[in-house]
Motif scaffolding. Structure first.
Motif, PDB file in Angstrom:
ATOM      1  N   GLN A   1      -3.099  10.615 -15.278  1.00 25.47           N
ATOM      2  CA  GLN A   1      -2.517   9.601 -14.398  1.00 25.47           C
ATOM      3  C   GLN A   1      -2.911   9.832 -12.944  1.00 25.47           C
ATOM      4  O   GLN A   1      -3.212   8.883 -12.220  1.00 25.47           O
ATOM      5  CB  GLN A   1      -0.983   9.610 -14.521  1.00 25.47           C
ATOM      6  N   VAL A   2      -2.910  11.097 -12.519  1.00 24.08           N
ATOM      7  CA  VAL A   2      -3.313  11.418 -11.142  1.00 24.08           C
ATOM      8  C   VAL A   2      -4.739  10.958 -10.892  1.00 24.08           C
ATOM      9  O   VAL A   2      -5.046  10.344  -9.849  1.00 24.08           O
ATOM     10  CB  VAL A   2      -3.190  12.943 -10.890  1.00 24.08           C
ATOM     11  N   LYS A   3      -5.621  11.235 -11.842  1.00 25.24           N
ATOM     12  CA  LYS A   3      -7.021  10.833 -11.708  1.00 25.24           C
ATOM     13  C   LYS A   3      -7.148   9.310 -11.683  1.00 25.24           C
ATOM     14  O   LYS A   3      -7.923   8.745 -10.900  1.00 25.24           O
ATOM     15  CB  LYS A   3      -7.827  11.414 -12.870  1.00 25.24           C
ATOM     16  N   GLU A   4      -6.369   8.643 -12.548  1.00 22.08           N
ATOM     17  CA  GLU A   4      -6.418   7.186 -12.636  1.00 22.08           C
ATOM     18  C   GLU A   4      -5.948   6.543 -11.333  1.00 22.08           C
ATOM     19  O   GLU A   4      -6.612   5.638 -10.792  1.00 22.08           O
ATOM     20  CB  GLU A   4      -5.533   6.728 -13.800  1.00 22.08           C
ATOM     21  N   TYR A   5      -4.829   7.017 -10.796  1.00 22.28           N
ATOM     22  CA  TYR A   5      -4.310   6.455  -9.547  1.00 22.28           C
ATOM     23  C   TYR A   5      -5.217   6.781  -8.361  1.00 22.28           C
ATOM     24  O   TYR A   5      -5.296   6.013  -7.402  1.00 22.28           O
ATOM     25  CB  TYR A   5      -2.891   6.981  -9.285  1.00 22.28           C
ATOM     26  N   ASP A   6      -5.898   7.923  -8.426  1.00 19.22           N
ATOM     27  CA  ASP A   6      -6.833   8.275  -7.360  1.00 19.22           C
ATOM     28  C   ASP A   6      -7.994   7.283  -7.316  1.00 19.22           C
ATOM     29  O   ASP A   6      -8.431   6.866  -6.241  1.00 19.22           O
ATOM     30  CB  ASP A   6      -7.356   9.693  -7.577  1.00 19.22           C
ATOM     31  N   VAL A   7      -8.487   6.877  -8.493  1.00 17.59           N
ATOM     32  CA  VAL A   7      -9.558   5.865  -8.564  1.00 17.59           C
ATOM     33  C   VAL A   7      -9.057   4.536  -8.012  1.00 17.59           C
ATOM     34  O   VAL A   7      -9.770   3.858  -7.247  1.00 17.59           O
ATOM     35  CB  VAL A   7     -10.050   5.706 -10.016  1.00 17.59           C
ATOM     36  N   ILE A   8      -7.838   4.152  -8.377  1.00 17.70           N
ATOM     37  CA  ILE A   8      -7.261   2.904  -7.888  1.00 17.70           C
ATOM     38  C   ILE A   8      -7.170   2.916  -6.363  1.00 17.70           C
ATOM     39  O   ILE A   8      -7.541   1.947  -5.686  1.00 17.70           O
ATOM     40  CB  ILE A   8      -5.858   2.683  -8.507  1.00 17.70           C
ATOM     41  N   LYS A   9      -6.700   4.031  -5.799  1.00 22.27           N
ATOM     42  CA  LYS A   9      -6.557   4.127  -4.339  1.00 22.27           C
ATOM     43  C   LYS A   9      -7.920   4.042  -3.645  1.00 22.27           C
ATOM     44  O   LYS A   9      -8.074   3.348  -2.630  1.00 22.27           O
ATOM     45  CB  LYS A   9      -5.862   5.433  -3.959  1.00 22.27           C
ATOM     46  N   GLN A  10      -8.921   4.735  -4.197  1.00 25.94           N
ATOM     47  CA  GLN A  10     -10.254   4.680  -3.595  1.00 25.94           C
ATOM     48  C   GLN A  10     -10.823   3.266  -3.645  1.00 25.94           C
ATOM     49  O   GLN A  10     -11.467   2.814  -2.687  1.00 25.94           O
ATOM     50  CB  GLN A  10     -11.198   5.653  -4.306  1.00 25.94           C
ATOM     51  N   ASN A  11     -10.578   2.560  -4.748  1.00 28.96           N
ATOM     52  CA  ASN A  11     -11.059   1.179  -4.849  1.00 28.96           C
ATOM     53  C   ASN A  11     -10.349   0.268  -3.852  1.00 28.96           C
ATOM     54  O   ASN A  11     -10.977  -0.586  -3.227  1.00 28.96           O
ATOM     55  CB  ASN A  11     -10.866   0.655  -6.275  1.00 28.96           C
ATOM     56  N   TYR A  65       0.830  -1.202   0.000  1.00 25.41           N
ATOM     57  CA  TYR A  65       0.000   0.000   0.000  1.00 25.41           C
ATOM     58  C   TYR A  65       0.863   1.250   0.000  1.00 25.41           C
ATOM     59  O   TYR A  65       0.527   2.268  -0.632  1.00 25.41           O
ATOM     60  CB  TYR A  65      -0.917  -0.013   1.235  1.00 25.41           C
ATOM     61  N   THR A  66       2.005   1.180   0.684  1.00 29.34           N
ATOM     62  CA  THR A  66       2.923   2.323   0.717  1.00 29.34           C
ATOM     63  C   THR A  66       3.505   2.616  -0.667  1.00 29.34           C
ATOM     64  O   THR A  66       3.796   3.771  -0.984  1.00 29.34           O
ATOM     65  CB  THR A  66       4.077   2.052   1.697  1.00 29.34           C
ATOM     66  N   ASP A  67       3.659   1.550  -1.485  1.00 33.84           N
ATOM     67  CA  ASP A  67       4.126   1.759  -2.863  1.00 33.84           C
ATOM     68  C   ASP A  67       3.109   2.589  -3.648  1.00 33.84           C
ATOM     69  O   ASP A  67       3.480   3.461  -4.454  1.00 33.84           O
ATOM     70  CB  ASP A  67       4.335   0.411  -3.562  1.00 33.84           C
ATOM     71  N   LEU A  68       1.820   2.310  -3.409  1.00 37.23           N
ATOM     72  CA  LEU A  68       0.758   3.029  -4.111  1.00 37.23           C
ATOM     73  C   LEU A  68       0.738   4.501  -3.709  1.00 37.23           C
ATOM     74  O   LEU A  68       0.684   5.390  -4.576  1.00 37.23           O
ATOM     75  CB  LEU A  68      -0.599   2.375  -3.812  1.00 37.23           C
ATOM     76  N   THR A  69       0.774   4.771  -2.401  1.00 37.81           N
ATOM     77  CA  THR A  69       0.742   6.163  -1.942  1.00 37.81           C
ATOM     78  C   THR A  69       1.987   6.932  -2.385  1.00 37.81           C
ATOM     79  O   THR A  69       1.907   8.115  -2.716  1.00 37.81           O
ATOM     80  CB  THR A  69       0.619   6.212  -0.408  1.00 37.81           C
TER      81      THR A  69
END
Length: 352
Positions: free
Chosen positions: A321-331, A205-209
């Motif tokens: 990319q920011v929007k895409e990763y934000d969706v991934i994090k919320q999921n 999870y830390t890799d994602l953030t």
């Protein structure tokens, strides 16, 4: 003060760039009084509005022809036969449309392509602008079975969408069908989310953030670089305009300085002299002591414009990319919050 004719004061704010553009436009008129210039533009200026109602009506009529042609083409493709009645129907509808357009004041030009000229329009509009399938030649080929409609490009698969909070969804509580659809949707999006983090080698999870923070930083840097380039372009546009004006009006100003009767010469060449003085003042305020080469400035401006377009494309990519990763994090957050069913209760439901 009491003898003033104009007693109402109006104030408004502009940016530095907008002020520069206003001053640049002021150079085209013989005045250095911004108050007088803005008042004159506000009272006597006008906005041109183009009424496209006639063009929209023409487009609607042409689209009706397209529908009729499609129906006939389907029948031809299904039966393999072309009926004279179909051909005559197309001709009648087309002629009716052209007659109605002429009655409305349109000018019709026939030839390889039928074109229409709207009253007040400078150029003819070809009917083929509806698309390659709607030229006269294409319509005839489709009726004769020699041509089929251009196949639409397949839709590209959408990216990852947000999971639906079914438990707190009012719509899901009211509709069992929607609830079932939402469950299937969530399964698909959860699978896409897991595929995404696997493809991008995100193991923790830390890799994602950390990745999100990195992309956000790059996006902010790209935005700052883009703003800087845009400001530089505005400054250069004003500089190019002032240099060009200075050079063009310099002969008249030099002659004015040498003239014996300066008042008479200024009255005859007031516009050129005012423009020259305004350009010289602007260049001095900008700290320009030596006049730069205009060709070099224009070349630099073009390069900066290309750089701005590249920065804009880069910024758009990073923003996506920011929007895409934000969706991934919320999921991921939604998946981690879901309570897991105890193993013992699962066994009871299976009858173990």
């Amino acid at each position: 003060m009491n003898g003033r004719k104009r007693t109402v004061q109006i104030k408004f704010r502009v940016t530095e760039e907008e002020r520069a553009f206003i001053e640049q436009k002021m150079q085209l008129v013989p005045t250095r009084n911004m108050e007088a210039y803005l008042r004159k533009m506000a009272i006597d200026g006008y906005i041109i509005q183009i009424d496209h109602a006639d063009i929209k009506a023409m487009t609607a009529e042409i689209q009706k022809i397209g529908v009729n042609v499609n129906q006939i083409a389907k029948r031809v493709n299904a039966t393999g036969s072309v009926y004279q009645e179909d051909i005559e129907e197309i001709k009648e509808v087309l002629e009716e449309l052209l007659a109605r357009l002429q009655a409305e004041g349109f000018t019709i030009k026939r030839g390889k392509y039928v074109s229409c000229l709207v009253p007040g329009q400078e150029r003819f509009t070809r009917l083929k602008t509806l698309g390659a399938d709607y030229t006269e030649e294409a319509i005839r080929e489709r009726i004769e079975g020699k041509r089929t409609r251009t196949a639409k490009a397949p839709k590209t698969e959408r990216g990852v969408s947000l999971l639906i909070d079914i438990e707190n969804s009012i719509k899901a509580a009211q509709s069992r069908g929607y609830e079932q659809w939402a469950k299937i949707h969530n399964l698909k999006q959860a699978a896409k989310t897991m595929n995404f983090i696997t493809e991008h080698k995100i193991e923790q999870y830390t890799d994602l953030t950390a990745k999100i923070a990195e992309i956000q930083t790059e996006s902010e840097q790209a935005a700052d670089a883009l703003k800087s380039a845009e400001k530089r372009l505005v400054d250069m546009a004003v500089l190019i305009k002032n240099v060009s004006t200075f050079q063009k009006t310099k002969p008249a100003y030099d002659a004015y300085r040498k003239a014996r009767n300066k008042d008479s010469y200024r009255a005859a060449h007031e516009r050129e002299i005012i423009l020259h003085e305004a350009a010289a003042k602007a260049l001095k305020a900008a700290g320009v002591s030596k006049l730069p080469n205009l060709t070099a400035l224009q070349s630099e401006y073009e390069k900066l414009q290309e750089q701005k377009e590249a920065l804009y494309a880069d910024y758009g990519r990073l923003k996506k990319q920011v929007k895409e990763y934000d969706v991934i994090k919320q999921n991921i957050d939604s998946i981690l919050r879901q309570p897991r069913e105890p193993e013992r209760e699962k066994g009871k439901e299976r009858g173990e």
